[in-house]
Design a protein around this motif. Structure first.
Motif, short mmCIF file in Angstrom:
data_model
loop_
_atom_site.label_atom_id
_atom_site.label_comp_id
_atom_site.label_asym_id
_atom_site.label_seq_id
_atom_site.Cartn_x
_atom_site.Cartn_y
_atom_site.Cartn_z
N LYS A 183 0.79 -1.02 0.26
CA LYS A 183 0.29 0.42 -0.06
C LYS A 183 1.34 1.03 -0.13
O LYS A 183 1.58 1.45 0.66
CB LYS A 183 -0.78 0.08 1.04
N ALA A 184 0.69 2.04 -1.03
CA ALA A 184 1.47 3.05 -1.48
C ALA A 184 1.00 4.23 -0.04
O ALA A 184 2.79 5.01 0.57
CB ALA A 184 0.72 3.97 -2.27
N GLU A 185 -0.10 3.80 1.11
CA GLU A 185 0.05 4.92 2.31
C GLU A 185 0.06 4.11 3.46
O GLU A 185 0.80 5.52 4.50
CB GLU A 185 -1.49 5.82 1.83
N ALA A 186 1.01 3.16 3.44
CA ALA A 186 1.09 2.51 4.20
C ALA A 186 2.26 1.03 4.47
O ALA A 186 1.50 -0.01 4.28
CB ALA A 186 -0.39 1.71 4.89
N PRO A 187 3.64 1.64 3.97
CA PRO A 187 4.68 0.43 3.77
C PRO A 187 3.94 -0.34 4.98
O PRO A 187 3.98 -0.30 5.41
CB PRO A 187 5.89 1.73 4.30
N GLY A 188 4.12 -2.05 3.86
CA GLY A 188 4.65 -2.72 4.65
C GLY A 188 3.92 -4.30 3.65
O GLY A 188 3.45 -3.48 1.99
N VAL A 189 3.41 -5.06 3.79
CA VAL A 189 2.98 -6.16 2.76
C VAL A 189 1.37 -7.00 3.53
O VAL A 189 1.62 -7.11 4.33
CB VAL A 189 4.04 -7.57 2.28
N TYR A 190 0.53 -7.43 2.53
CA TYR A 190 -0.53 -7.32 2.63
C TYR A 190 -1.24 -8.43 2.69
O TYR A 190 -1.13 -8.45 1.28
CB TYR A 190 -1.74 -6.57 2.91
N ILE A 191 -1.97 -8.96 2.33
CA ILE A 191 -2.97 -10.02 2.43
C ILE A 191 -4.12 -9.95 2.97
O ILE A 191 -4.70 -10.38 4.54
CB ILE A 191 -2.03 -11.98 3.09
N ASP A 192 -4.80 -9.88 2.42
CA ASP A 192 -6.79 -9.62 2.85
C ASP A 192 -7.43 -8.72 3.41
O ASP A 192 -7.69 -9.35 4.20
CB ASP A 192 -7.53 -10.85 2.83
N HIS A 193 -6.62 -7.68 3.61
CA HIS A 193 -6.47 -6.68 4.02
C HIS A 193 -5.87 -6.64 5.50
O HIS A 193 -5.81 -5.86 7.01
CB HIS A 193 -7.60 -5.99 4.21
N LYS A 194 -5.18 -7.72 6.18
CA LYS A 194 -3.77 -8.18 6.81
C LYS A 194 -2.96 -7.97 6.42
O LYS A 194 -2.19 -8.51 5.71
CB LYS A 194 -4.60 -9.52 7.18
N LYS A 195 -1.52 -7.61 7.53
CA LYS A 195 -0.25 -7.35 7.70
C LYS A 195 0.20 -8.58 7.49
O LYS A 195 0.41 -9.12 9.38
CB LYS A 195 -0.45 -6.27 8.66
N ILE A 196 0.60 -8.56 6.99
CA ILE A 196 1.95 -10.13 7.31
C ILE A 196 3.13 -9.89 7.35
O ILE A 196 4.17 -10.34 8.02
CB ILE A 196 1.76 -11.55 6.24
N CYS A 197 3.94 -8.67 6.82
CA CYS A 197 5.45 -7.72 6.74
C CYS A 197 5.28 -6.41 7.40
O CYS A 197 4.72 -5.49 6.66
CB CYS A 197 5.84 -8.28 5.24
N SER A 198 5.58 -6.03 8.72
CA SER A 198 6.29 -4.49 8.68
C SER A 198 7.64 -4.12 7.86
O SER A 198 8.29 -4.88 8.26
CB SER A 198 6.15 -4.20 9.73
N LEU A 199 8.10 -2.84 7.77
CA LEU A 199 8.85 -2.13 7.74
C LEU A 199 9.07 -1.31 7.71
O LEU A 199 8.36 0.18 7.84
CB LEU A 199 9.51 -1.83 6.17
N GLY A 200 10.50 -0.63 8.22
CA GLY A 200 11.05 0.72 8.13
C GLY A 200 12.41 0.90 8.57
O GLY A 200 13.33 0.25 8.41
N LEU A 201 13.00 2.51 7.92
CA LEU A 201 13.93 2.75 7.68
C LEU A 201 14.08 3.55 8.01
O LEU A 201 13.80 4.23 9.08
CB LEU A 201 14.15 2.56 6.60
N HIS A 202 15.79 3.89 8.50
CA HIS A 202 16.85 5.23 8.99
C HIS A 202 17.86 5.07 8.04
O HIS A 202 18.40 4.04 7.61
CB HIS A 202 16.76 5.05 10.00
N ILE A 203 17.94 6.48 7.75
CA ILE A 203 19.46 6.69 6.93
C ILE A 203 20.08 7.73 7.37
O ILE A 203 19.76 8.84 8.07
CB ILE A 203 18.62 7.82 5.78
#
Length: 205
Positions: free
Chosen positions: A123-143
């Motif tokens: 989802k462009a507005e909510a980084p991560g990966v989803y299956i049927d509106h449920k989140k399976i993968c979260s992500l966050g970075l620091h530069i």
């Protein structure tokens, strides 16, 4: 292990703060010639709060420690059974933007899940990966100094209950899911190989 001049380290299960400090030490010590690295790790139970995290996203006090970090995003949960992939990459040297590296992370998970015939999406507005509106993968970075720290956390076979004590990634009511709900028997070595290969291929092709 080295692939495409990228060092891949298997760190097994580590306390969160130990790995957090090691990431920062690595980034401060590296120079223009230092190879990029991928760290594969799991953490003992911990809530981590992003640098702009709001305390109200912790819904219930528990015995699980809460750690403030400098990654993007809000609060999330780590525990054994969740595959974490930290990426320590020199974006300046690779001439890659932050949006591109986030997209590579999301796509590598989507491709990995597709190997198991699971359809997932970003989802462009909510980084991560989803299956049927449920989140399976979260992500966050620091530069820092043009280099990335942190990465992604893919739920494989873990206790999801502590996610009920938070608004995961700052979203009230967001449900979490994990790979074992779709694939009862998971070859973890194969999964790690897929995840790293897909990421490297996306980044270098």
């Amino acid at each position: 292990m080295i692939a495409n001049n990228i060092i891949i380290r298997e760190l097994h299960t580590q306390p969160y703060m130990q790995t957090y400090q090691a990431m920062h030490d690595f980034t401060l010590d590296r120079n223009e010639q230092t190879p990029d690295e991928i760290w594969l790790v799991e953490h003992y139970p911990v809530f981590t709060q992003g640098r702009v995290g709001k305390p109200e996203h912790l819904l219930h006090q528990t015995d699980i420690p809460i750690v403030a970090t400098d990654r993007g995003g809000q609060i999330t949960y780590h525990a054994p059974g969740q595959q974490i992939m930290y990426i320590l990459f020199d974006l300046k040297r690779r001439k890659i933007g932050i949006r591109d590296i986030v997209s590579c992370l999301e796509k590598c998970v989507i491709q990995t899940l597709a190997h198991y015939d699971i359809m997932s999406y970003a989802k462009a507005e909510a980084p991560g990966v989803y299956i049927d509106h449920k989140k399976i993968c979260s992500l966050g970075l620091h530069i820092k100094r043009g280099c990335t720290l942190h990465g992604l956390a893919l739920n494989i076979d873990m206790d999801l209950a502590p996610f009920n004590d938070i608004n995961p990634c700052g979203y009230a009511g967001l449900q979490m899911t994990q790979l074992k709900e779709f694939v009862p028997q998971i070859n973890r070595s194969e999964l790690k190989q897929l995840l790293t290969n897909n990421f490297i291929n996306l980044l270098t092709n």
